[in-house]
Design an enzyme around this catalytic site. Sequence first.
Site, mmCIF file in Angstrom:
data_model
loop_
_atom_site.group_PDB
_atom_site.id
_atom_site.type_symbol
_atom_site.label_atom_id
_atom_site.label_comp_id
_atom_site.label_asym_id
_atom_site.label_seq_id
_atom_site.Cartn_x
_atom_site.Cartn_y
_atom_site.Cartn_z
ATOM 1 N N LYS A 1 -3.085 -2.283 16.771
ATOM 2 C CA LYS A 1 -3.393 -1.334 15.783
ATOM 3 C C LYS A 1 -4.257 -0.364 16.617
ATOM 4 O O LYS A 1 -4.212 0.884 16.786
ATOM 5 C CB LYS A 1 -4.028 -1.611 14.449
ATOM 6 C CG LYS A 1 -3.297 -2.362 13.322
ATOM 7 C CD LYS A 1 -2.190 -1.036 12.855
ATOM 8 C CE LYS A 1 -1.274 -1.797 11.803
ATOM 9 N NZ LYS A 1 -0.589 -0.807 11.176
ATOM 10 N N ASN B 1 12.398 -0.680 6.259
ATOM 11 C CA ASN B 1 13.804 -1.367 6.235
ATOM 12 C C ASN B 1 13.646 -2.693 5.550
ATOM 13 O O ASN B 1 14.621 -3.509 5.800
ATOM 14 C CB ASN B 1 13.608 -1.921 7.848
ATOM 15 C CG ASN B 1 12.367 -2.777 8.310
ATOM 16 O OD1 ASN B 1 11.768 -3.258 7.329
ATOM 17 N ND2 ASN B 1 12.458 -3.267 9.424
ATOM 18 N N ILE C 1 0.741 -1.205 0.073
ATOM 19 C CA ILE C 1 0.085 0.030 -0.159
ATOM 20 C C ILE C 1 0.845 1.321 -0.005
ATOM 21 O O ILE C 1 0.516 2.247 -0.626
ATOM 22 C CB ILE C 1 -1.037 0.009 1.139
ATOM 23 C CG1 ILE C 1 -1.881 -1.353 1.027
ATOM 24 C CG2 ILE C 1 -1.913 1.195 1.188
ATOM 25 C CD1 ILE C 1 -2.697 -1.485 2.334
ATOM 26 N N GLY D 1 9.358 -5.160 2.637
ATOM 27 C CA GLY D 1 9.059 -4.526 1.184
ATOM 28 C C GLY D 1 10.118 -4.646 0.237
ATOM 29 O O GLY D 1 11.108 -5.393 0.510
ATOM 30 N N TYR E 1 -2.468 -8.493 16.457
ATOM 31 C CA TYR E 1 -2.543 -7.508 15.233
ATOM 32 C C TYR E 1 -3.729 -6.558 15.342
ATOM 33 O O TYR E 1 -2.999 -5.422 15.419
ATOM 34 C CB TYR E 1 -2.727 -8.375 13.881
ATOM 35 C CG TYR E 1 -2.644 -7.405 12.674
ATOM 36 C CD1 TYR E 1 -2.025 -6.434 12.501
ATOM 37 C CD2 TYR E 1 -4.014 -7.375 11.777
ATOM 38 C CE1 TYR E 1 -2.080 -5.658 11.601
ATOM 39 C CE2 TYR E 1 -4.065 -6.321 10.862
ATOM 40 C CZ TYR E 1 -2.898 -5.414 10.530
ATOM 41 O OH TYR E 1 -3.253 -4.627 9.637
ATOM 42 N N ALA F 1 -8.289 -19.902 11.172
ATOM 43 C CA ALA F 1 -8.722 -19.563 12.801
ATOM 44 C C ALA F 1 -8.693 -18.035 12.610
ATOM 45 O O ALA F 1 -8.076 -17.392 11.981
ATOM 46 C CB ALA F 1 -7.432 -19.801 13.627
ATOM 47 N N GLY F 2 -9.710 -17.378 13.210
ATOM 48 C CA GLY F 2 -9.569 -15.992 13.441
ATOM 49 C C GLY F 2 -10.320 -15.098 12.222
ATOM 50 O O GLY F 2 -10.479 -14.113 12.158
#
Length: 324
Positions: free
Chosen positions: A144, A32, A12, A36, A140, A282-283
């Site tokens: 945020k 870093n 993004i 990327g 995660y 999962a999740g």
Amino acid sequence: MHILVCGGAGYIGSHMARWLALRDHRVTVLDNLSTGHREAVQWGELVEADLLDRASLDRAFEGRRFDAVMHFCARSLVGESVQDPYAYYAANVSGTLHLLETMRRHGVDRLVFSSTAAVFGHPNSARIDEDHPKQPINPYGASKLMVERILADAAGAYGLRSVALRYFNAAGASPQATIGESHSPETHLIPNVLRAALGTGPALKVFGEDYATPDGTCVRDYVHVDDLAEAHLRALDYLDANAGAHAFNLGNGQGFSVREVIAAAEAVSGRKIPFSIEPRRAGDPAVLVAASDKARAALGWVPAYDRLEPILETALRWHRAQPY
Ligand code: UDP
């Protein structure tokens, strides 16, 4: 303006750098290069620095006068965050804190921050607006949400102006196909579907077909990465007139099931997509669809890509070329 794009070598962030350059802004990319790609930095200077290394951050700010920071650096795999939460809190919370402290030391008081629909956890309504309860179900999303909280406190204490943009499912690629989505391992649906279509990846695994959705597969809100970039530009403008910490949900407001994505990808690629039905991952909540009315009203943001096929076409072009 001179914008520091942290994480500008990523999916993004690289689209953001392009979008800023198209509007004649000056771009510096900080990355870093852990996930990327050097090849993705096609607009502006690349400064290699790590948010966990304060000295490298200071060096990035020294001698450069940034008007604002756009912050895309993060670890972002839900499953990995459950297995290694320390790594996620370190990168996403401590790393962001270092960035904020560095911004403050260098007198930079504007930030657009990449947040996520994962701050909401399991949705309790068909479309998720900004008032929906925020109860993340994995580290995660929690990391945020912690940053969103820090931004609110920083607004009060230091006058930091910020917008957190909560992306639903970022998808697609620049129409020129010189940058796009390239993760290793790739866990996202659209790249996996297209790689299965092109034969450059394995057959698709569909994670669950027993959800309470019309065809039993999960429903998501896919939003084109250039539409996300446009929302960031508008968020920056918004900060001219609005102090404080703000948050907006960004999606198309339409949900597509995994099976609908497969069917649309078969239509745009002209290929049959091999897939198998596997257990649930999962999740994964059954349905995640944004209510983006607040972004539309406050930012005047209207996604240019409002259908799935054109989004898939840009992604397919990228996967055919895929230079990195
Ligand atoms: N999915 C799938 N196969 C894959 C990748 C994803 O069936 O190879 C499903 C996943 O279970 C979810 C949806 O596709 O229901 C979108 O997943 P993705 O990882 O792209 O985004 P998320 O919604 O998890 O952020």
